[in-house]
Design an enzyme around this catalytic site. Sequence first.
Site, PDB file in Angstrom:
ATOM      1  N   CYS A   8      37.441  26.824  55.058  1.00 12.75           N
ATOM      2  CA  CYS A   8      37.000  26.807  56.460  1.00 12.75           C
ATOM      3  C   CYS A   8      37.754  25.703  57.203  1.00 12.75           C
ATOM      4  O   CYS A   8      37.851  24.574  56.739  1.00 12.75           O
ATOM      5  CB  CYS A   8      35.494  26.570  56.548  1.00 12.75           C
ATOM      6  SG  CYS A   8      34.541  27.860  55.728  1.00 12.75           S
TER       7      CYS A   8
ATOM      8  N   CYS B  98      36.003  22.178  58.095  1.00  8.00           N
ATOM      9  CA  CYS B  98      35.200  21.492  57.090  1.00  8.00           C
ATOM     10  C   CYS B  98      36.049  20.624  56.170  1.00  8.00           C
ATOM     11  O   CYS B  98      37.065  21.076  55.650  1.00  8.00           O
ATOM     12  CB  CYS B  98      34.421  22.522  56.270  1.00  8.00           C
ATOM     13  SG  CYS B  98      33.378  21.780  55.003  1.00  8.00           S
TER      14      CYS B  98
ATOM     15  N   ASN C 262      30.986  18.557  63.852  1.00  6.53           N
ATOM     16  CA  ASN C 262      31.317  17.165  63.534  1.00  6.53           C
ATOM     17  C   ASN C 262      32.806  16.989  63.352  1.00  6.53           C
ATOM     18  O   ASN C 262      33.496  17.868  62.834  1.00  6.53           O
ATOM     19  CB  ASN C 262      30.591  16.742  62.255  1.00  6.53           C
ATOM     20  CG  ASN C 262      29.101  16.655  62.473  1.00  6.53           C
ATOM     21  OD1 ASN C 262      28.634  15.918  63.319  1.00  6.53           O
ATOM     22  ND2 ASN C 262      28.346  17.460  61.722  1.00  6.53           N
TER      23      ASN C 262
ATOM     24  N   GLY D 173      31.104  22.465  48.406  1.00  3.31           N
ATOM     25  CA  GLY D 173      31.189  23.681  47.606  1.00  3.31           C
ATOM     26  C   GLY D 173      30.504  24.872  48.230  1.00  3.31           C
ATOM     27  O   GLY D 173      29.765  24.757  49.199  1.00  3.31           O
ATOM     28  N   GLU D 174      30.780  26.046  47.656  1.00  2.00           N
ATOM     29  CA  GLU D 174      30.162  27.288  48.109  1.00  2.00           C
ATOM     30  C   GLU D 174      29.161  27.702  47.021  1.00  2.00           C
ATOM     31  O   GLU D 174      29.563  28.159  45.943  1.00  2.00           O
ATOM     32  CB  GLU D 174      31.261  28.349  48.318  1.00  2.00           C
ATOM     33  CG  GLU D 174      30.784  29.778  48.454  1.00  2.00           C
ATOM     34  CD  GLU D 174      29.680  29.980  49.484  1.00  2.00           C
ATOM     35  OE1 GLU D 174      29.800  29.524  50.629  1.00  2.00           O
ATOM     36  OE2 GLU D 174      28.656  30.595  49.118  1.00  2.00           O
TER      37      GLU D 174
ATOM     38  N   SER E 243      26.473  30.757  57.210  1.00  2.29           N
ATOM     39  CA  SER E 243      27.399  30.088  58.126  1.00  2.29           C
ATOM     40  C   SER E 243      28.135  31.164  58.915  1.00  2.29           C
ATOM     41  O   SER E 243      29.117  31.728  58.450  1.00  2.29           O
ATOM     42  CB  SER E 243      28.399  29.250  57.322  1.00  2.29           C
ATOM     43  OG  SER E 243      27.709  28.215  56.664  1.00  2.29           O
ATOM     44  N   LEU E 244      27.633  31.434  60.097  1.00  2.00           N
ATOM     45  CA  LEU E 244      28.210  32.518  60.897  1.00  2.00           C
ATOM     46  C   LEU E 244      29.324  31.981  61.807  1.00  2.00           C
ATOM     47  O   LEU E 244      30.467  32.419  61.723  1.00  2.00           O
ATOM     48  CB  LEU E 244      27.096  33.200  61.711  1.00  2.00           C
ATOM     49  CG  LEU E 244      27.494  34.447  62.491  1.00  2.00           C
ATOM     50  CD1 LEU E 244      28.018  35.540  61.576  1.00  2.00           C
ATOM     51  CD2 LEU E 244      26.316  34.970  63.317  1.00  2.00           C
ATOM     52  N   HIS E 245      28.993  31.068  62.666  1.00  2.00           N
ATOM     53  CA  HIS E 245      29.937  30.286  63.484  1.00  2.00           C
ATOM     54  C   HIS E 245      30.777  31.032  64.527  1.00  2.00           C
ATOM     55  O   HIS E 245      31.466  30.403  65.318  1.00  2.00           O
ATOM     56  CB  HIS E 245      30.892  29.467  62.603  1.00  2.00           C
ATOM     57  CG  HIS E 245      30.215  28.530  61.663  1.00  2.00           C
ATOM     58  ND1 HIS E 245      29.144  27.754  62.021  1.00  2.00           N
ATOM     59  CD2 HIS E 245      30.446  28.247  60.350  1.00  2.00           C
ATOM     60  CE1 HIS E 245      28.760  27.032  60.978  1.00  2.00           C
ATOM     61  NE2 HIS E 245      29.514  27.319  59.952  1.00  2.00           N
TER      62      HIS E 245
ATOM     63  N   CYS F  91      20.621  16.850  50.272  1.00  4.28           N
ATOM     64  CA  CYS F  91      21.692  17.819  50.438  1.00  4.28           C
ATOM     65  C   CYS F  91      22.596  17.700  49.213  1.00  4.28           C
ATOM     66  O   CYS F  91      23.252  16.672  49.027  1.00  4.28           O
ATOM     67  CB  CYS F  91      22.439  17.501  51.732  1.00  4.28           C
ATOM     68  SG  CYS F  91      23.857  18.555  52.027  1.00  4.28           S
TER      69      CYS F  91
ATOM     70  N   CYS G 272      36.107  22.789  47.215  1.00  5.46           N
ATOM     71  CA  CYS G 272      35.653  24.090  47.711  1.00  5.46           C
ATOM     72  C   CYS G 272      36.871  24.975  47.924  1.00  5.46           C
ATOM     73  O   CYS G 272      37.916  24.518  48.360  1.00  5.46           O
ATOM     74  CB  CYS G 272      34.900  23.910  49.023  1.00  5.46           C
ATOM     75  SG  CYS G 272      34.169  25.436  49.645  1.00  5.46           S
TER      76      CYS G 272
ATOM     77  N   GLU H 198      29.713  13.906  46.427  1.00  6.41           N
ATOM     78  CA  GLU H 198      28.808  13.255  47.369  1.00  6.41           C
ATOM     79  C   GLU H 198      27.490  14.027  47.490  1.00  6.41           C
ATOM     80  O   GLU H 198      27.458  15.258  47.390  1.00  6.41           O
ATOM     81  CB  GLU H 198      29.485  13.153  48.744  1.00  6.41           C
ATOM     82  CG  GLU H 198      30.694  12.228  48.695  1.00  6.41           C
ATOM     83  CD  GLU H 198      31.329  11.958  50.057  1.00  6.41           C
ATOM     84  OE1 GLU H 198      31.696  10.810  50.296  1.00  6.41           O
ATOM     85  OE2 GLU H 198      31.464  12.897  50.868  1.00  6.41           O
TER      86      GLU H 198
ATOM     87  N   CYS I 233      27.142  17.322  58.408  1.00 10.07           N
ATOM     88  CA  CYS I 233      27.629  18.639  57.990  1.00 10.07           C
ATOM     89  C   CYS I 233      29.146  18.690  58.067  1.00 10.07           C
ATOM     90  O   CYS I 233      29.733  18.356  59.092  1.00 10.07           O
ATOM     91  CB  CYS I 233      27.094  19.725  58.906  1.00 10.07           C
ATOM     92  SG  CYS I 233      25.330  19.814  58.949  1.00 10.07           S
TER      93      CYS I 233
HETATM   94  N1  SAH Z   1      29.814  26.507  51.652  1.00 17.36           N
HETATM   95  C1  SAH Z   1      28.495  26.674  52.169  1.00 17.36           C
HETATM   96  C2  SAH Z   1      27.703  25.409  52.076  1.00 17.36           C
HETATM   97  C3  SAH Z   1      28.118  24.330  53.049  1.00 17.36           C
HETATM   98  S1  SAH Z   1      26.776  24.046  54.052  1.00 17.36           S
HETATM   99  C4  SAH Z   1      28.567  27.237  53.557  1.00 17.36           C
HETATM  100  O1  SAH Z   1      29.640  27.385  54.068  1.00 17.36           O
HETATM  101  O2  SAH Z   1      27.530  27.613  54.119  1.00 17.36           O
HETATM  102  C5  SAH Z   1      27.403  23.075  55.272  1.00 17.36           C
HETATM  103  C6  SAH Z   1      27.221  23.659  56.661  1.00 17.36           C
HETATM  104  O3  SAH Z   1      27.931  22.820  57.555  1.00 17.36           O
HETATM  105  C7  SAH Z   1      27.855  25.032  56.772  1.00 17.36           C
HETATM  106  O4  SAH Z   1      27.163  25.820  57.700  1.00 17.36           O
HETATM  107  C8  SAH Z   1      29.208  24.698  57.317  1.00 17.36           C
HETATM  108  O5  SAH Z   1      29.837  25.785  57.932  1.00 17.36           O
HETATM  109  C9  SAH Z   1      28.865  23.587  58.275  1.00 17.36           C
HETATM  110  N2  SAH Z   1      29.991  22.761  58.644  1.00 17.36           N
HETATM  111  C10 SAH Z   1      31.155  22.601  57.984  1.00 17.36           C
HETATM  112  N3  SAH Z   1      31.964  21.759  58.637  1.00 17.36           N
HETATM  113  C11 SAH Z   1      31.301  21.379  59.741  1.00 17.36           C
HETATM  114  C12 SAH Z   1      31.602  20.502  60.812  1.00 17.36           C
HETATM  115  N4  SAH Z   1      32.766  19.864  60.895  1.00 17.36           N
HETATM  116  N5  SAH Z   1      30.661  20.327  61.759  1.00 17.36           N
HETATM  117  C13 SAH Z   1      29.478  20.950  61.688  1.00 17.36           C
HETATM  118  N6  SAH Z   1      29.124  21.784  60.698  1.00 17.36           N
HETATM  119  C14 SAH Z   1      30.039  22.002  59.744  1.00 17.36           C
END
Ligand code: SAH
Length: 340
Positions: free
Chosen positions: A114, A117, A288, A157-158, A212-214, A103, A110, A90, A331
């Site tokens: 996470c 995701c 999301n 993907g990463e 992606s810190l979170h 995007c 992947c 996609e 995302c």
């Molecule tokens: N693998 C890379 C690229 C993905 S970018 C990474 O992890 O950074 C997509 C972004 O959306 C990342 O910051 C990821 O953590 C975030 N993401 C993943 N699932 C999500 C969700 N359910 N809601 C909001 N953001 C999400």
Amino acid sequence: MKNIKNYNLEELKHELVQMGEKPFRAEQIFRWIYVENVTSFDEMTNLSLDLREKLKINFTMSIFNILKKQVASDGTIKYLFDVLDGNAIETVLMKYHHGYSICVSSQIGCKMGCKFCASTGVAFARSLTSGEIVEQLLAVERDEKIKISNVVFMGIGEPLDNYDNVVNAIRIINNQKGINIGARHISVSTSGLVPNIYKLAEENIQCTLSISLHATTNEQRSKMMPVNNLYNIEELLKACKDYIERTNRRISFEYALAKENNDNLEDAKRLVKLLKGMNCHVNLIPINKIENGTFTKSTNENIMKFRDYLNDHGIVATIRRELGSDIDAACGQLRRKNLL
Ligand code: SAH
């Protein structure tokens, strides 16, 4: 046969010279592919018929088929592309007032796992080649008859787990003789593969790095992102500081806010402590919903409080607009699809 889009301009020159041709032919071909966006060698009319035949024997153009195209209520478009080997990926096109942003996916599936995701829920197939990364952009430009101005490596993907192909794709996209999107308009997002953050800092590419810190404690982050067991928050932030120092570029931190998980004032306080003094920006993402996901979106009130706390304490924070969520294009909602 080799996909001609896997070569950056220097490599293509080398290939042409190997075929007994002059290097400037590579520039002509590069222009046909990336400026004119043609789909066959026959359309490259300033090349001799003989050379066009030679190209056909040696290379493919690997033009993706559009399997599905969905348009969200906000105008965001999600494509499902047939990558020509039985797999599908996609790609999302977003319209902003400053232009079109794409995007792109970097892998089919992947490995990062996470918990929030959807990209990780289906088995990993393989990494995409640089040609396949670039073709996502070309295919969307052809379909919508537009010129894209921003590229984010935030699809499936990463990116830093497909390091060489992603860096090569950036070089192709960035080349002034082709697509010519400035590196500052290209963002790479990573879940935190620390050794490759150090490596990227050495590449002399001015792209934006997003992390992606979170979460703000290792315990909390490991629960959300298994990669944290490999490279923890301290190691990650050390690599980020090195990146900022070497490249002079501001880093963007992504922080997906989930209710009663990482969205309270204590989290915001810890985040300020972690990022204090760094040349950075925080992108808050209302998390999301994904199928079988355990996380739910924070309330709007909490999201705004979180942002305000950061801004009031010297950390620039903005809330990412939720685009395309009604077609699962936001995302974390992208997944690989299997055609077989
Ligand atoms: N693998 C890379 C690229 C993905 S970018 C990474 O992890 O950074 C997509 C972004 O959306 C990342 O910051 C990821 O953590 C975030 N993401 C993943 N699932 C999500 C969700 N359910 N809601 C909001 N953001 C999400």
